[in-house]
Design an enzyme around this catalytic site. Sequence first.
Site, PDB file in Angstrom:
ATOM      1  N   ASN A 167       0.826  -1.212   0.000  1.00 16.05           N
ATOM      2  CA  ASN A 167       0.000   0.000   0.000  1.00 16.05           C
ATOM      3  C   ASN A 167       0.866   1.270   0.000  1.00 16.05           C
ATOM      4  OD1 ASN A 167      -2.350   1.519   0.075  1.00 16.05           O
ATOM      5  ND2 ASN A 167      -3.187   0.468   1.864  1.00 16.05           N
ATOM      6  N   GLY A 191       2.724   4.135   1.492  1.00 11.61           N
ATOM      7  CA  GLY A 191       3.286   4.291   2.841  1.00 11.61           C
ATOM      8  C   GLY A 191       3.671   2.988   3.521  1.00 11.61           C
ATOM      9  N   SER A 192       3.744   1.890   2.768  1.00 17.07           N
ATOM     10  CA  SER A 192       4.064   0.600   3.404  1.00 17.07           C
ATOM     11  C   SER A 192       5.571   0.411   3.606  1.00 17.07           C
ATOM     12  CB  SER A 192       3.499  -0.561   2.577  1.00 17.07           C
ATOM     13  OG  SER A 192       3.983  -0.507   1.252  1.00 17.07           O
ATOM     14  N   GLU A 240      10.456  -0.984  -7.477  1.00 12.81           N
ATOM     15  CA  GLU A 240       9.345  -0.542  -6.641  1.00 12.81           C
ATOM     16  C   GLU A 240       8.083  -0.490  -7.506  1.00 12.81           C
ATOM     17  OE1 GLU A 240      10.185   3.058  -4.548  1.00 12.81           O
ATOM     18  OE2 GLU A 240       8.194   3.155  -3.643  1.00 12.81           O
TER      19      GLU A 240
END
Length: 218
Positions: A16, A18-19, A91
């Site tokens: 998610n 901010g993970s 990412e």
Amino acid sequence: MNSENRKPFTVLVEGNIGSGKTTFLEHFRQFEDITLLTEPVEQWRNLRGWNLLDLMYKDPAKWAMTFQSYVSLTMVDMHLRPTPTPVKLMERSIFSARYCFVENMLRNGILHEAEFAVLDEWFRFIQQHMSIDADLIVYLKTSPSVVHERIRKRARSEEQCVPLKYLEDLHQLHEDWLVNRAFAECPAPVVIIDADLDLSQITDEYKKSEHQILRKAV
Ligand code: DGT
């Protein structure tokens, strides 16, 4: 490895908002022979002076299509980028863009079905005709309330209006894609990491995945 003619072992780091994906990638900077490709957020914030991320958050109905279209381009660029090392850590991917973000925008009515159809056709075309490789997915699993608090603290200007409900929906879509296998495609085996832990404890969690990533480098 002979970097000229072998494909790198490609790891997609997913989770998610901010993970801790960037922190996870940074952990692997200490190792040789890994190429780290962090998400091109800065490109989304500045395309010829336009902040597409900001436009998308401020007026999603108007800008979602434009934003997702550019996200796809920047993701494909990362997928195809030549890698001189045996391991490549990326990412996110075109997969989370499609199965989490675009899917969410369709379900919320932010994307018109016709806009969705165009994005989905691009996604299918890219998968069929380009060499999009994935050997492992690292899923940084979090609770929506935890990432909500992290996003509030990091205070990225565009994200100040992100509601908890949005993070809950994105969380469920990551679960559906990577755990419940609700979508046809899960391109690689999934390793799940508890990413609710705070920074002081998370390194031990990260270490658990090191062998799965690094053994491919020898
Ligand atoms: P991290 O290191 O786990 O904290 O990662 P973040 O939160 O910096 O990176 P990410 O990819 O979760 O999100 C960056 C921002 O871009 C965030 O506001 C959500 C947004 N974003 C990322 N990918 C997409 C996408 O495909 N569609 C939409 N609508 N937003 C996206």
